[in-house]
Motif scaffolding. Structure first.
Motif, PDB file in Angstrom:
ATOM      1  N   UNK A  96     -25.145 -38.956  53.724  1.00 20.20           N
ATOM      2  CA  UNK A  96     -24.212 -39.822  54.463  1.00 20.20           C
ATOM      3  C   UNK A  96     -24.760 -40.169  55.840  1.00 20.20           C
ATOM      4  N   UNK A  97     -25.595 -39.277  56.391  1.00 19.73           N
ATOM      5  CA  UNK A  97     -26.179 -39.547  57.702  1.00 19.73           C
ATOM      6  C   UNK A  97     -27.049 -40.801  57.663  1.00 19.73           C
ATOM      7  N   UNK A  98     -27.754 -40.999  56.563  1.00 19.20           N
ATOM      8  CA  UNK A  98     -28.576 -42.203  56.425  1.00 19.20           C
ATOM      9  C   UNK A  98     -27.704 -43.445  56.411  1.00 19.20           C
ATOM     10  N   UNK A  99     -26.610 -43.404  55.637  1.00 16.42           N
ATOM     11  CA  UNK A  99     -25.690 -44.539  55.578  1.00 16.42           C
ATOM     12  C   UNK A  99     -25.091 -44.819  56.955  1.00 16.42           C
ATOM     13  N   UNK A 120     -29.055 -45.127  42.842  1.00 16.19           N
ATOM     14  CA  UNK A 120     -28.625 -46.529  42.771  1.00 16.19           C
ATOM     15  C   UNK A 120     -27.311 -46.789  43.501  1.00 16.19           C
ATOM     16  N   UNK A 121     -26.402 -45.814  43.461  1.00 15.33           N
ATOM     17  CA  UNK A 121     -25.119 -46.003  44.157  1.00 15.33           C
ATOM     18  C   UNK A 121     -25.331 -46.163  45.657  1.00 15.33           C
ATOM     19  N   UNK A 123     -28.233 -47.367  47.040  1.00 17.98           N
ATOM     20  CA  UNK A 123     -28.892 -48.661  47.222  1.00 17.98           C
ATOM     21  C   UNK A 123     -27.875 -49.794  47.179  1.00 17.98           C
ATOM     22  N   UNK A 124     -26.872 -49.658  46.331  1.00 17.03           N
ATOM     23  CA  UNK A 124     -25.861 -50.703  46.215  1.00 17.03           C
ATOM     24  C   UNK A 124     -24.929 -50.756  47.423  1.00 17.03           C
ATOM     25  N   UNK A 125     -24.900 -49.690  48.212  1.00 18.79           N
ATOM     26  CA  UNK A 125     -24.062 -49.682  49.411  1.00 18.79           C
ATOM     27  C   UNK A 125     -24.698 -50.440  50.569  1.00 18.79           C
ATOM     28  N   UNK A 126     -26.009 -50.620  50.516  1.00 16.57           N
ATOM     29  CA  UNK A 126     -26.723 -51.280  51.602  1.00 16.57           C
ATOM     30  C   UNK A 126     -26.764 -52.778  51.322  1.00 16.57           C
ATOM     31  N   UNK A 161     -37.927 -55.851  44.799  1.00 18.20           N
ATOM     32  CA  UNK A 161     -36.665 -55.904  45.539  1.00 18.20           C
ATOM     33  C   UNK A 161     -35.550 -55.344  44.668  1.00 18.20           C
ATOM     34  N   UNK A 162     -34.646 -54.604  45.299  1.00 17.08           N
ATOM     35  CA  UNK A 162     -33.515 -54.037  44.575  1.00 17.08           C
ATOM     36  C   UNK A 162     -32.481 -55.117  44.277  1.00 17.08           C
ATOM     37  N   UNK A 163     -31.997 -55.134  43.042  1.00 15.02           N
ATOM     38  CA  UNK A 163     -30.953 -56.068  42.626  1.00 15.02           C
ATOM     39  C   UNK A 163     -29.883 -55.286  41.878  1.00 15.02           C
TER      40      UNK A 163
END
Length: 219
Positions: A96-99, A120-121, A123-126, A161-163
């Motif tokens: 969570x610190x990273x987020x 993935x969860x 990555x999808x938050x960013x 790239x993340x999709x």
């Protein structure tokens, strides 16, 4: 005008090359997770190969100094330490610190290099674009070394790239190898090939990406 970029790394020596290659394009911070990341063997054969790489690489590096210098002349790889005031240390990029830091920094781009697996969860938050270089150094060393011993004289690296569907290839480049290349020279071959490609992507993004304040992010 450059856009704020955050580089996410582990304790891998080649990440300093990436930082210095793109810092002038808008890198404001580097988030580093604790500890080096290594390829995790999945079988006895992979485990034996992994041990061989760890044993052989220091010797190969010592005997390959001339070749490494030759490769580094292709691109100005800088290995000076990342300035401490640019570094943020976290236990894991999944924390969570990273987020929290990413929400505070509000980057326009995340560049991931040589880290552990990111969920993935997460990555999808960013909400900004996320790119990475593949294969990892450990995987690429294996691919390149065994290719050298057989017929191919080249292998490939990609910018991805993340999709919503996972990692998607943005660009690819061929890594040409000579007869004296080995585990120790591969990281230099990879980065001198891929870093110009990464810079081109960021420069294109800087020209075309709208201001974050003008983007309405859908929940």
């Amino acid at each position: 005008m450059t856009r704020p970029i955050v580089l996410m790394i582990s304790d891998h020596h080649t990440s300093t090359f990436v930082y210095h290659a793109i810092r002038d394009l808008g890198v404001t911070h580097v988030i580093q997770e604790d500890g080096p990341i290594e390829l995790r063997p999945q079988s006895l054969k992979q485990w034996m190969t992994h041990l061989y790489i760890r044993w052989a690489t220091p010797l190969m590096k010592w005997t390959s100094q001339a070749r490494i210098r030759e490769v580094r002349e292709r691109y100005p790889l800088q290995d000076s330490p990342i300035p401490p005031h640019h570094l943020i240390h976290v236990s894991s990029l999944n924390d969570d610190k990273t987020l929290m830091w990413l929400e505070r920094l509000a980057p326009k781009l995340l560049v991931i290099h040589e880290t552990g697996p990111i969920e993935p969860s997460r990555l999808n938050q960013w909400t900004c674009p996320i790119v990475t270089i593949r294969p990892s150094t450990a995987e690429g060393q294996l691919q390149a070394y065994w290719a050298i011993q057989s017929q191919p004289s080249f292998c490939e690296a990609t910018l991805e790239q993340w999709t919503a569907q996972g990692w998607s290839i943005l660009d690819r480049a061929v890594i040409y190898k000579g007869g004296t290349d080995n585990f120790a020279t591969y990281p230099y071959l990879q980065l001198t090939t891929v870093l110009p490609m990464l810079r081109r992507y960021i420069q294109t993004m800087n020209r075309s990406l709208p201001d974050r304040r003008q983007i309405k992010v859908q929940a």
